[in-house]
Write an enzyme that holds these catalytic residues in place. Structure first.
Site, PDB file in Angstrom:
ATOM      1  N   GLU A 193      -0.782  -8.875   4.945  1.00 27.65           N
ATOM      2  CA  GLU A 193      -0.641  -9.024   6.400  1.00 27.65           C
ATOM      3  C   GLU A 193      -1.993  -8.995   7.106  1.00 27.65           C
ATOM      4  OE1 GLU A 193      -0.848  -4.549   5.994  1.00 27.65           O
ATOM      5  OE2 GLU A 193      -0.239  -6.276   4.779  1.00 27.65           O
ATOM      6  N   CYS A 215       0.841  -1.201   0.000  1.00 28.33           N
ATOM      7  CA  CYS A 215       0.000   0.000   0.000  1.00 28.33           C
ATOM      8  C   CYS A 215       0.879   1.255   0.000  1.00 28.33           C
ATOM      9  CB  CYS A 215      -0.978  -0.045   1.163  1.00 28.33           C
ATOM     10  SG  CYS A 215      -2.417   1.037   0.947  1.00 28.33           S
ATOM     11  N   HIS A 245      -3.346  -5.786   1.082  1.00 29.46           N
ATOM     12  CA  HIS A 245      -2.640  -6.015   2.346  1.00 29.46           C
ATOM     13  C   HIS A 245      -2.583  -7.501   2.712  1.00 29.46           C
ATOM     14  CE1 HIS A 245      -2.342  -1.804   3.905  1.00 29.46           C
ATOM     15  NE2 HIS A 245      -3.354  -1.618   3.085  1.00 29.46           N
TER      16      HIS A 245
END
Length: 231
Positions: free
Chosen positions: A198, A86, A196
């Site tokens: 994660e 990002c 994302h």
């Protein structure tokens, strides 16, 4: 395998990235402040999402000049694995580690929701545990994720298999050229992506499809260093 998570003023996904490494692949991981000038001890460096320096001027434009970026460029040249997520992707673009630029989403709205991505390159250190063409669920959260490059750069990305992720056909959330969600450099050791991973390492979070990005990095590193892959 030693991981670093860079931290700029305004980073807000650093803890998520740290936890993803710590809990998913149980490897040593450290926060590294933007004033650091030596990244030589790290095997993988994560540039996390957020709003570095408040996104003043434009996303990533100020972070690109932080002291740690000189060390990051040196690490990239040495083949260290680097992943920008990002705002981290935006910083990699601003620094020239990856080609292209980010524009405002074509909706002119911040988009934060699940997104289906197609894996276009699974011959990459970050994606080797995915199948080519596989659809994975990895969320997005951005206002300036509309990836742009000129026709010549796009042709080069396509020819060199540098497009790693595309948004599922018909479901491009931001207007990015060629539905691009993530690209890598020619050497393959630097990856930038807007979604994302994660935030997608446990089913409790809505998807565990991002977990294989972290296990892919670890298994690739272990293969290169002659270590056995556990579990």
């Amino acid at each position: 395998m030693n991981f670093a998570v860079l931290v700029f003023p305004g980073s807000n996904c650093d803890i998520d990235c740290y936890k993803a490494v710590e809990e998913t692949i149980q490897q040593p991981v450290e926060y590294v402040w933007h004033t650091e000038t030596d990244l030589s001890k790290y095997d993988c460096i994560i540039v996390p999402g957020g709003f570095s320096y408040g996104d003043y001027l434009r996303t990533g434009a100020i972070a690109r000049f932080a002291p740690v970026m000189t060390a990051l460029v040196q690490a990239a040249e040495k083949g260290t694995y680097i992943i920008g997520i990002c705002n981290g992707f935006q910083i990699l673009l601003e620094s020239g580690l990856l080609p292209g630029a980010m524009l405002r989403n074509n909706s002119l709205k911040f988009r934060c929701h699940a997104a289906m991505l197609q894996v276009d390159n699974n011959e990459n250190p970050f994606t080797k545990e995915y199948n080519k063409g596989e659809l994975v669920n990895i969320p997005i959260a951005h206002g300036e994720g509309n990836y742009y490059c000129d026709d010549a750069t796009l042709a080069e990305l396509q020819a060199n298999n540098q497009i790693v992720f595309r948004y599922e056909a018909g479901n491009n959330p931001n207007g990015s050229v060629d539905d691009i969600a993530g690209i890598c450099n020619k050497a393959g050791n630097v990856l930038g992506m807007m979604p994302h991973p994660e935030r997608a390492v446990k089913e409790l979070l809505g998807s565990a499809d991002g977990k294989r990005m972290f296990t892919s990095i670890l298994s690739t590193w272990r293969e290169q260093h002659g270590a056995a892959v556990n579990g």
